[in-house]
Scaffold this motif. Structure first.
Motif, PDB file in Angstrom:
ATOM      1  N   GLU A   1      32.747  37.063  41.406  1.00  0.00           N
ATOM      2  CA  GLU A   1      33.887  37.803  41.943  1.00  0.00           C
ATOM      3  C   GLU A   1      34.925  37.977  40.851  1.00  0.00           C
ATOM      4  N   LEU A   2      35.573  39.132  40.850  1.00  0.00           N
ATOM      5  CA  LEU A   2      36.575  39.434  39.834  1.00  0.00           C
ATOM      6  C   LEU A   2      37.641  40.334  40.435  1.00  0.00           C
ATOM      7  N   GLN A   3      38.899  39.993  40.180  1.00  0.00           N
ATOM      8  CA  GLN A   3      40.031  40.815  40.598  1.00  0.00           C
ATOM      9  C   GLN A   3      40.960  40.980  39.408  1.00  0.00           C
ATOM     10  N   LEU A   4      41.344  42.224  39.147  1.00  0.00           N
ATOM     11  CA  LEU A   4      42.240  42.531  38.046  1.00  0.00           C
ATOM     12  C   LEU A   4      43.259  43.553  38.528  1.00  0.00           C
ATOM     13  N   ALA A   5      44.533  43.315  38.235  1.00  0.00           N
ATOM     14  CA  ALA A   5      45.588  44.226  38.682  1.00  0.00           C
ATOM     15  C   ALA A   5      46.672  44.332  37.624  1.00  0.00           C
ATOM     16  N   PHE A   6      47.176  45.552  37.440  1.00  0.00           N
ATOM     17  CA  PHE A   6      48.333  45.826  36.605  1.00  0.00           C
ATOM     18  C   PHE A   6      49.413  46.398  37.518  1.00  0.00           C
ATOM     19  N   THR A   7      50.557  45.720  37.595  1.00  0.00           N
ATOM     20  CA  THR A   7      51.593  46.112  38.549  1.00  0.00           C
ATOM     21  C   THR A   7      52.934  46.248  37.854  1.00  0.00           C
ATOM     22  N   GLN A   8      53.653  47.296  38.204  1.00  0.00           N
ATOM     23  CA  GLN A   8      54.981  47.547  37.659  1.00  0.00           C
ATOM     24  C   GLN A   8      55.905  47.902  38.803  1.00  0.00           C
ATOM     25  N   GLY A   9      57.079  47.276  38.843  1.00  0.00           N
ATOM     26  CA  GLY A   9      58.020  47.506  39.933  1.00  0.00           C
ATOM     27  C   GLY A   9      57.865  46.452  41.017  1.00  0.00           C
ATOM     28  N   THR A  10      58.799  46.451  41.944  1.00  0.00           N
ATOM     29  CA  THR A  10      58.817  45.467  43.031  1.00  0.00           C
ATOM     30  C   THR A  10      58.589  46.170  44.362  1.00  0.00           C
ATOM     31  N   TRP A  11      57.670  45.620  45.154  1.00  0.00           N
ATOM     32  CA  TRP A  11      57.443  46.159  46.496  1.00  0.00           C
ATOM     33  C   TRP A  11      58.531  45.615  47.428  1.00  0.00           C
ATOM     34  N   ARG A  12      59.316  46.506  48.033  1.00  0.00           N
ATOM     35  CA  ARG A  12      60.439  46.122  48.887  1.00  0.00           C
ATOM     36  C   ARG A  12      59.988  46.133  50.346  1.00  0.00           C
ATOM     37  N   GLU A  13      59.511  44.959  50.792  1.00  0.00           N
ATOM     38  CA  GLU A  13      58.901  44.917  52.126  1.00  0.00           C
ATOM     39  C   GLU A  13      59.906  45.166  53.233  1.00  0.00           C
ATOM     40  N   ALA A  14      61.198  44.881  53.011  1.00  0.00           N
ATOM     41  CA  ALA A  14      62.199  45.129  54.055  1.00  0.00           C
ATOM     42  C   ALA A  14      62.329  46.619  54.348  1.00  0.00           C
ATOM     43  N   ARG A  15      62.077  47.482  53.331  1.00  0.00           N
ATOM     44  CA  ARG A  15      62.179  48.926  53.525  1.00  0.00           C
ATOM     45  C   ARG A  15      60.816  49.581  53.721  1.00  0.00           C
ATOM     46  N   TRP A  16      59.795  49.043  53.046  1.00  0.00           N
ATOM     47  CA  TRP A  16      58.501  49.718  52.995  1.00  0.00           C
ATOM     48  C   TRP A  16      57.438  49.057  53.866  1.00  0.00           C
ATOM     49  N   GLY A  17      57.725  47.879  54.410  1.00  0.00           N
ATOM     50  CA  GLY A  17      56.757  47.224  55.277  1.00  0.00           C
ATOM     51  C   GLY A  17      55.702  46.438  54.513  1.00  0.00           C
ATOM     52  N   VAL A  18      54.536  46.320  55.104  1.00  0.00           N
ATOM     53  CA  VAL A  18      53.444  45.523  54.531  1.00  0.00           C
ATOM     54  C   VAL A  18      52.840  46.266  53.342  1.00  0.00           C
ATOM     55  N   PRO A  19      52.704  45.622  52.178  1.00  0.00           N
ATOM     56  CA  PRO A  19      52.137  46.307  51.009  1.00  0.00           C
ATOM     57  C   PRO A  19      50.640  46.525  51.160  1.00  0.00           C
ATOM     58  N   PRO A  20      50.079  47.524  50.477  1.00  0.00           N
ATOM     59  CA  PRO A  20      48.628  47.737  50.531  1.00  0.00           C
ATOM     60  C   PRO A  20      47.855  46.524  50.038  1.00  0.00           C
ATOM     61  N   ALA A  21      48.402  45.819  49.042  1.00  0.00           N
ATOM     62  CA  ALA A  21      47.790  44.601  48.514  1.00  0.00           C
ATOM     63  C   ALA A  21      48.889  43.766  47.887  1.00  0.00           C
ATOM     64  N   ALA A  22      48.725  42.458  47.934  1.00  0.00           N
ATOM     65  CA  ALA A  22      49.714  41.556  47.348  1.00  0.00           C
ATOM     66  C   ALA A  22      49.388  41.348  45.874  1.00  0.00           C
ATOM     67  N   GLN A  23      50.220  41.906  44.997  1.00  0.00           N
ATOM     68  CA  GLN A  23      50.010  41.794  43.553  1.00  0.00           C
ATOM     69  C   GLN A  23      51.310  41.347  42.900  1.00  0.00           C
ATOM     70  N   GLY A  24      51.169  40.482  41.889  1.00  0.00           N
ATOM     71  CA  GLY A  24      52.325  40.061  41.125  1.00  0.00           C
ATOM     72  C   GLY A  24      52.668  41.080  40.052  1.00  0.00           C
ATOM     73  N   ILE A  25      53.891  41.025  39.546  1.00  0.00           N
ATOM     74  CA  ILE A  25      54.321  41.947  38.501  1.00  0.00           C
ATOM     75  C   ILE A  25      53.642  41.584  37.189  1.00  0.00           C
ATOM     76  N   GLY A  26      53.201  42.597  36.455  1.00  0.00           N
ATOM     77  CA  GLY A  26      52.501  42.370  35.200  1.00  0.00           C
ATOM     78  C   GLY A  26      51.001  42.488  35.375  1.00  0.00           C
ATOM     79  N   ALA A  27      50.257  41.731  34.607  1.00  0.00           N
ATOM     80  CA  ALA A  27      48.794  41.728  34.691  1.00  0.00           C
ATOM     81  C   ALA A  27      48.324  40.409  35.287  1.00  0.00           C
ATOM     82  N   GLU A  28      47.384  40.500  36.221  1.00  0.00           N
ATOM     83  CA  GLU A  28      46.842  39.310  36.887  1.00  0.00           C
ATOM     84  C   GLU A  28      45.336  39.452  36.981  1.00  0.00           C
ATOM     85  N   VAL A  29      44.614  38.403  36.624  1.00  0.00           N
ATOM     86  CA  VAL A  29      43.156  38.411  36.688  1.00  0.00           C
ATOM     87  C   VAL A  29      42.683  37.126  37.349  1.00  0.00           C
TER      88      VAL A  29
END
Length: 373
Positions: free
Chosen positions: A87-115
């Motif tokens: 199993e492998l998961q890799l994500a590149f994320t920029q910006g902050t997901w604002r759940e109070a305005r936008w609701g549930v995010p499509p996926a929970a990812q941290g800022i930056g690169a995560e593997v």
């Protein structure tokens, strides 16, 4: 007569030319499958979420030098086989997901690169992990080769759904920026790249003019099947002061005919009931104050989708009134830096948005120079 296709793969300035001929799956093996889907969701503060979802299935490789990957990207399959990755998961994320305005995010990812990787038993997991991050660094033109021991952990409780035996490794680079150098190889792994289907909307010039962007991939393999999942989520502004605008205005490109090898190609629009969507969708479904419009791109050609707001949405502040009805995640965690200089620290706030107690497992990697108390 079937003509072999010519593929040119580019990775950070190096070019490899290879010819391959698509082949049918032998009897008793997993058939190949590719699907492409786009979700367009109106957010409570007037912005729009575009969530691209691409999924590929194919037979598991038995011999990396002879196996034909067909739809699946060969470089990813060979990396998984060489380093014993189940199993492998890799994500590149920029910006902050604002759940109070936008609701549930499509996926929970941290800022930056995560593997995150699940490695096979019976081998040197640290050497496998080092080789894996270096290989992914070359494929996605990222700095993953700098994921060293100081930013690598072995979770025991977190990511428990991924643990199927073997060694679990998690690494992150919080300051890794997302740029077109990461997006280009990600697009090239799609069977039709950005030439057809919903992928034709992947315009780097518009994607990076955003409030939030997450580019991710996930690999899951078992004895018979290799599954590769690519997602891209972006939050963008709508045209200012326009009561009517089109999808092509957001992306800077128009929808194209479905990818010829796709078994499913669809667009799903989630909008307030007061927003008119044209052309008419193939099917609709109402839930509360929102209506879901589903377009099947394999049944008919859709070049563009136009959104027209009724008079009650003449001011974007009207969206804020609906924000209180936006479903938020059951659990939200926020991490902050406090103080300054030698008196600084890290504060984490975990909020339960439900009315009942909930048990959670919190995972974090704290720099070695911080004192825990």
């Amino acid at each position: 007569m079937r003509i072999p296709r010519l593929a040119v793969l580019a990775a950070c300035g190096s070019f490899v030319v290879a010819a391959d001929t698509p082949s049918k799956a032998p009897a008793g093996t997993t058939a190949e499958m590719f699907s492409e889907d786009l979700t367009i969701a109106m957010l409570a503060d007037g912005r729009v979420l575009l969530h691209f979802d691409f999924e590929m299935h194919g037979p598991q490789a038995t011999n990396s030098s002879l196996h034909s990957y067909g739809l699946l990207p060969r470089q990813i399959g060979e990396i998984a086989q060489r380093y014993g990755v189940s199993e492998l998961q890799l994500a590149f994320t920029q910006g902050t997901w604002r759940e109070a305005r936008w609701g549930v995010p499509p996926a929970a990812q941290g800022i930056g690169a995560e593997v995150i990787a699940q490695l096979a038993d019976g081998a040197d997991a640290d050497a496998q992990w080092s080789g894996l991050t270096n290989a992914l660094s070359g494929v996605f033109c990222a700095s993953l080769n700098f994921v060293g021991t100081e930013s690598t952990t072995s979770p025991r409780l977190a990511f428990a759904h991924s643990q199927r035996g073997g060694a679990l490794r998690h690494g992150f680079l919080p300051r890794e920026n997302v740029c077109t150098e990461n997006l280009t190889p990600w697009i090239k792994q799609l069977p039709c790249q950005a030439q057809s289907g919903v992928a034709a909307l992947l315009n780097p010039h518009r994607l990076f003019n955003m409030h939030f962007l997450s580019v991710a991939m996930a690999l899951n393999s078992d004895a018979d099947t290799l599954r590769y999942h690519q997602t891209l989520s972006v939050v963008v502004d709508t045209p200012a002061y326009d009561r009517s605008w089109a999808l092509s205005a957001l992306a800077g490109r128009a929808l194209a005919a479905p990818c010829p090898v796709a078994t499913r190609s669809s667009v799903r629009v989630v909008a307030p009931a007061a927003v008119q969507v044209a052309p008419q969708a193939d099917s609709t479904h109402s839930a509360g104050t929102s209506v879901t419009h589903l377009f099947d791109l394999q049944r008919r050609r859709v070049d563009d989708i136009v959104f027209t707001f009724s008079a009650e949405f003449d001011d974007k502040t009207k969206y804020w009134a609906a924000a209180k009805d936006t479903p938020v995640p059951a659990i939200a965690a926020h991490r902050h830096i406090t103080g300054h200089g030698s008196s600084g620290g890290i504060e984490t706030v975990i909020t339960n948005h439900r009315d009942v107690p909930m048990t959670v497992a919190y995972f974090d990697a704290v720099p070695w120079y911080l004192r825990m108390y």
